[in-house]
Design an enzyme around this catalytic site. Structure first.
Site, PDB file in Angstrom:
ATOM      1  N   LYS A   1       9.697   2.547  -6.562  1.00  0.00           N
ATOM      2  CA  LYS A   1       9.473   1.491  -8.349  1.00  0.00           C
ATOM      3  C   LYS A   1      10.336   1.699  -8.850  1.00  0.00           C
ATOM      4  O   LYS A   1      10.828   2.413  -9.289  1.00  0.00           O
ATOM      5  CB  LYS A   1       7.464   1.815  -8.434  1.00  0.00           C
ATOM      6  CG  LYS A   1       7.398   1.292  -7.150  1.00  0.00           C
ATOM      7  CD  LYS A   1       6.155   1.599  -6.825  1.00  0.00           C
ATOM      8  CE  LYS A   1       5.274   1.452  -5.467  1.00  0.00           C
ATOM      9  NZ  LYS A   1       3.455   1.564  -6.205  1.00  0.00           N
TER      10      LYS A   1
ATOM     11  N   TYR B   1       2.869  -8.167  -2.676  1.00  0.00           N
ATOM     12  CA  TYR B   1       1.799  -7.901  -3.123  1.00  0.00           C
ATOM     13  C   TYR B   1      -0.129  -8.752  -2.324  1.00  0.00           C
ATOM     14  O   TYR B   1      -0.001  -8.798  -3.194  1.00  0.00           O
ATOM     15  CB  TYR B   1       1.750  -6.751  -4.397  1.00  0.00           C
ATOM     16  CG  TYR B   1       2.023  -6.182  -4.664  1.00  0.00           C
ATOM     17  CD1 TYR B   1       1.844  -4.633  -4.280  1.00  0.00           C
ATOM     18  CD2 TYR B   1       3.097  -5.911  -5.958  1.00  0.00           C
ATOM     19  CE1 TYR B   1       2.139  -3.584  -4.515  1.00  0.00           C
ATOM     20  CE2 TYR B   1       4.111  -4.610  -5.941  1.00  0.00           C
ATOM     21  CZ  TYR B   1       3.855  -3.302  -5.617  1.00  0.00           C
ATOM     22  OH  TYR B   1       3.627  -2.460  -5.722  1.00  0.00           O
TER      23      TYR B   1
ATOM     24  N   ASN C   1       3.574   5.694  -9.823  1.00  0.00           N
ATOM     25  CA  ASN C   1       3.175   6.142  -8.346  1.00  0.00           C
ATOM     26  C   ASN C   1       4.790   6.709  -7.514  1.00  0.00           C
ATOM     27  O   ASN C   1       5.034   7.131  -6.914  1.00  0.00           O
ATOM     28  CB  ASN C   1       2.086   6.543  -7.928  1.00  0.00           C
ATOM     29  CG  ASN C   1       1.867   5.544  -7.091  1.00  0.00           C
ATOM     30  OD1 ASN C   1       3.185   4.266  -7.094  1.00  0.00           O
ATOM     31  ND2 ASN C   1       1.448   4.388  -6.463  1.00  0.00           N
TER      32      ASN C   1
ATOM     33  N   HIS D   1       7.640   3.471  -3.069  1.00  0.00           N
ATOM     34  CA  HIS D   1       5.818   2.242  -2.385  1.00  0.00           C
ATOM     35  C   HIS D   1       6.568   3.231  -0.649  1.00  0.00           C
ATOM     36  O   HIS D   1       7.801   2.532  -0.575  1.00  0.00           O
ATOM     37  CB  HIS D   1       5.932   0.739  -2.150  1.00  0.00           C
ATOM     38  CG  HIS D   1       5.048   0.097  -1.427  1.00  0.00           C
ATOM     39  ND1 HIS D   1       4.529   0.121  -0.931  1.00  0.00           N
ATOM     40  CD2 HIS D   1       6.087  -0.687  -0.174  1.00  0.00           C
ATOM     41  CE1 HIS D   1       3.655  -0.815   0.101  1.00  0.00           C
ATOM     42  NE2 HIS D   1       4.926  -0.923   0.597  1.00  0.00           N
TER      43      HIS D   1
ATOM     44  N   GLU E   1       7.345  -6.605   5.853  1.00  0.00           N
ATOM     45  CA  GLU E   1       8.147  -6.068   4.637  1.00  0.00           C
ATOM     46  C   GLU E   1       9.902  -6.039   4.718  1.00  0.00           C
ATOM     47  O   GLU E   1      10.086  -6.383   3.448  1.00  0.00           O
ATOM     48  CB  GLU E   1       7.391  -4.236   4.292  1.00  0.00           C
ATOM     49  CG  GLU E   1       6.152  -4.595   3.263  1.00  0.00           C
ATOM     50  CD  GLU E   1       5.811  -3.403   2.722  1.00  0.00           C
ATOM     51  OE1 GLU E   1       4.497  -3.559   2.261  1.00  0.00           O
ATOM     52  OE2 GLU E   1       6.057  -2.324   3.256  1.00  0.00           O
TER      53      GLU E   1
END
Length: 149
Positions: free
Chosen positions: A9, A49, A112, A115, A126
């Site tokens: 990310k 998302y 974080n 992903h 995805e």
């Protein structure tokens, strides 16, 4: 062999951690079959998302993922989906075990770092969302016989 989607990310890219992430997956023995640096469009972010569209944090997810480039990857290997989830660690980095990517490098649930697909169906969708088939390499590492019986 199965495939999974993994994304470093914006916070991981900005902190220069993409190489560390790649090294951990390679050291585990997984095969990298797709890799690209992507400036994420709002449309791609909203589609990625989409399962969170009705949640109050959806807007902030989209805003964050479009704030800086990401490194999108496809990894292949035996049980790669579950193994990737283990390498990545718990969603909240404070709860992630030492030795995991989030446990070693993360501090905040909103930053974080990474992903990873959570199941076979998610991985397939995805991968198709982020990569065209011609962007995925089909190859055989020389180390395969040293990894699998």
């Amino acid at each position: 062999m199965e495939r999974t989607f993994v994304m470093v990310k914006p916070d991981g890219v900005q902190r220069g951690l993409a190489g560390n992430v790649i090294a951990r997956f390679e050291a585990k023995g997984f095969k990298l079959v797709g890799l690209k640096l992507v400036s994420v469009s709002k449309e791609l972010a909203e589609e990625h998302y989409g399962v969170h569209k009705e949640r109050p944090f959806f807007g902030s997810l989209v805003s964050f993922i479009t704030s800086s480039p990401v490194v999108a990857m496809v990894w292949e290997g035996k049980n790669v989906i579950s193994a990737a989830r283990t390498l990545i660690g718990a969603t909240n980095p404070i709860e992630a075990a030492p030795g995991t990517i989030r446990g070693d490098f993360g501090m905040d649930i909103g930053r974080n770092l990474i992903h990873g697909s959570d199941g076979a169906d998610t991985a397939a969708s995805e991968i198709a969302l982020w990569f065209n088939e011609d962007e995925l390499a089909s190859w055989e590492p020389a180390t395969t016989s040293w990894l699998y019986e």
